[in-house]
Design a protein around this motif. Structure first.
Motif, PDB file in Angstrom:
ATOM      1  N   ILE A 165      54.582  16.189  63.059  1.00 53.78           N
ATOM      2  CA  ILE A 165      53.654  15.071  62.847  1.00 53.78           C
ATOM      3  C   ILE A 165      52.848  14.809  64.114  1.00 53.78           C
ATOM      4  O   ILE A 165      51.638  14.565  64.049  1.00 53.78           O
ATOM      5  CB  ILE A 165      54.401  13.806  62.420  1.00 53.78           C
ATOM      6  N   TYR A 166      53.496  14.851  65.270  1.00 51.64           N
ATOM      7  CA  TYR A 166      52.772  14.632  66.525  1.00 51.64           C
ATOM      8  C   TYR A 166      51.689  15.687  66.689  1.00 51.64           C
ATOM      9  O   TYR A 166      50.556  15.380  67.110  1.00 51.64           O
ATOM     10  CB  TYR A 166      53.718  14.683  67.722  1.00 51.64           C
ATOM     11  N   THR A 216      58.817   8.064  65.557  1.00 46.32           N
ATOM     12  CA  THR A 216      58.739   8.494  64.169  1.00 46.32           C
ATOM     13  C   THR A 216      59.950   7.952  63.446  1.00 46.32           C
ATOM     14  O   THR A 216      61.029   7.825  64.015  1.00 46.32           O
ATOM     15  CB  THR A 216      58.664  10.031  64.039  1.00 46.32           C
ATOM     16  N   PRO A 270      59.353  15.289  63.659  1.00 48.72           N
ATOM     17  CA  PRO A 270      58.532  14.473  64.568  1.00 48.72           C
ATOM     18  C   PRO A 270      57.502  15.293  65.324  1.00 48.72           C
ATOM     19  O   PRO A 270      56.333  14.901  65.423  1.00 48.72           O
ATOM     20  CB  PRO A 270      59.571  13.857  65.508  1.00 48.72           C
ATOM     21  N   ARG A 305      57.509   8.913  55.567  1.00 50.26           N
ATOM     22  CA  ARG A 305      57.643   9.010  57.012  1.00 50.26           C
ATOM     23  C   ARG A 305      56.444   8.359  57.692  1.00 50.26           C
ATOM     24  O   ARG A 305      55.330   8.401  57.182  1.00 50.26           O
ATOM     25  CB  ARG A 305      57.738  10.472  57.454  1.00 50.26           C
ATOM     26  N   LYS A 306      56.699   7.795  58.855  1.00 54.31           N
ATOM     27  CA  LYS A 306      55.636   7.154  59.613  1.00 54.31           C
ATOM     28  C   LYS A 306      55.832   7.435  61.095  1.00 54.31           C
ATOM     29  O   LYS A 306      56.950   7.353  61.607  1.00 54.31           O
ATOM     30  CB  LYS A 306      55.634   5.641  59.375  1.00 54.31           C
ATOM     31  N   SER A 307      54.754   7.795  61.769  1.00 54.35           N
ATOM     32  CA  SER A 307      54.789   8.024  63.208  1.00 54.35           C
ATOM     33  C   SER A 307      53.708   7.201  63.884  1.00 54.35           C
ATOM     34  O   SER A 307      52.623   6.996  63.329  1.00 54.35           O
ATOM     35  CB  SER A 307      54.582   9.511  63.535  1.00 54.35           C
TER      36      SER A 307
END
Length: 200
Positions: free
Chosen positions: A181-182, A88, A178, A98-100
Motif C-alpha cells: 500500500i505504501y 496501516t 503495508p 484496509r486503510k493506510s
C-alpha cells in the motif's frame, strides 16, 4: 475501538519508501490490482504551530492517526528536520477495508509543514488473482520453506506451487501488505508531483 483491529506504525527513510514504490510498480499486475482497489485522498497543512498539531492529534478520529501526529511532534525537534511516517490497519473481521495513512512532515521556523495522505480500500480484492500475482513475486525458497522436504527441485517446484504456492503467496501478501500500500501511495504522490523521494 474493535479489539480485532490490527494497527502497524512504520517510520521510513526516503530510500525505503522508494524501494516500496519500485518493488510494487515492477509487478505490473499486482500494481494494477491495488490501484483498482484503493483510493487516496491527500491534504497539505503549512505553518502549523506545535499547539495546533497537538489539537489535530487530539481531534483525530483514528487512534493510529493520533499516534502519527504525536510522533511528528516528538521526532522533529529542530528546524530543517523531516520525517516520513505511516500506519496501516485492518479489522480481522473485515479484511476488505484496509486503510493506510502516510504523513511527510518538515519543520521550518519552529512550524510544521505536513502532507497527509489516506489510502482506503474501496473494492474487495479477488483472492485468486491476488495470490497468483503475488506468487511470482515470492522467492521460491520462501514457498519451499513451508514444507520439510529437500526433494522439491526443478520442475516439481511449479507443480508444488500449484497446490501450496497460492496459499503461501496469499499469506505472504498479507505479511507485506503495508509495504504494498505504501508503494502505491508513493507512486501516486510522485505522479502528482506531491512528493520527491530523490530530493536531496
Amino acid at each position: 475501538m474493535n479489539s480485532n483491529k490490527q494497527v502497524r506504525i512504520d517510520i521510513m527513510s526516503p530510500e525505503e519508501a522508494e524501494k516500496y514504490m519500485n518493488d510494487l510498480t515492477s509487478n505490473e499486475n499486482l500494481f494494477a490490482l491495488i490501484r483498482f482497489s484503493f483510493e487516496i485522498q491527500w491534504k497539505k497543512l503549512k505553518g502549523i504551530q506545535p499547539n495546533e498539531l497537538e489539537i489535530l492529534a487530539n481531534k483525530a478520529k483514528d487512534a493510529e492517526v493520533k499516534l502519527l501526529y504525536e510522533n511528528v511532534l516528538t521526532t522533529l525537534k529542530n528546524d530543517g528536520e523531516s520525517t516520513l511516517i505511516a500506519s496501516t490497519s485492518n479489522d480481522n473481521e473485515d479484511t476488505t477495508r484496509r486503510k493506510s495513512t502516510v504523513i511527510f512532515a518538515e519543520k521550518h521556523n519552529k512550524k510544521y509543514d505536513l502532507l497527509v495522505v489516506n489510502a482506503t480500500q474501496m473494492k474487495q480484492i479477488n483472492k485468486q488473482k491476488l495470490a497468483t500475482f503475488c506468487l511470482f513475486a515470492v522467492p521460491a525458497g520462501l514457498i519451499l520453506s513451508s514444507v520439510a522436504t529437500p526433494f522439491i527441485t526443478g520442475l516439481s517446484v511449479l507443480s508444488f506451487a500449484t497446490t501450496l504456492g497460492l496459499k503461501t503467496a496469499y499469506e505472504y501478501y498479507y505479511e507485506i501488505m503495508p509495504e504494498i500500500i505504501y508503494g502505491y501511495i508513493f507512486k501516486e504522490l510522485e505522479e502528482q508531483n506531491l512528493l520527491n523521494l530523490n530530493k536531496k
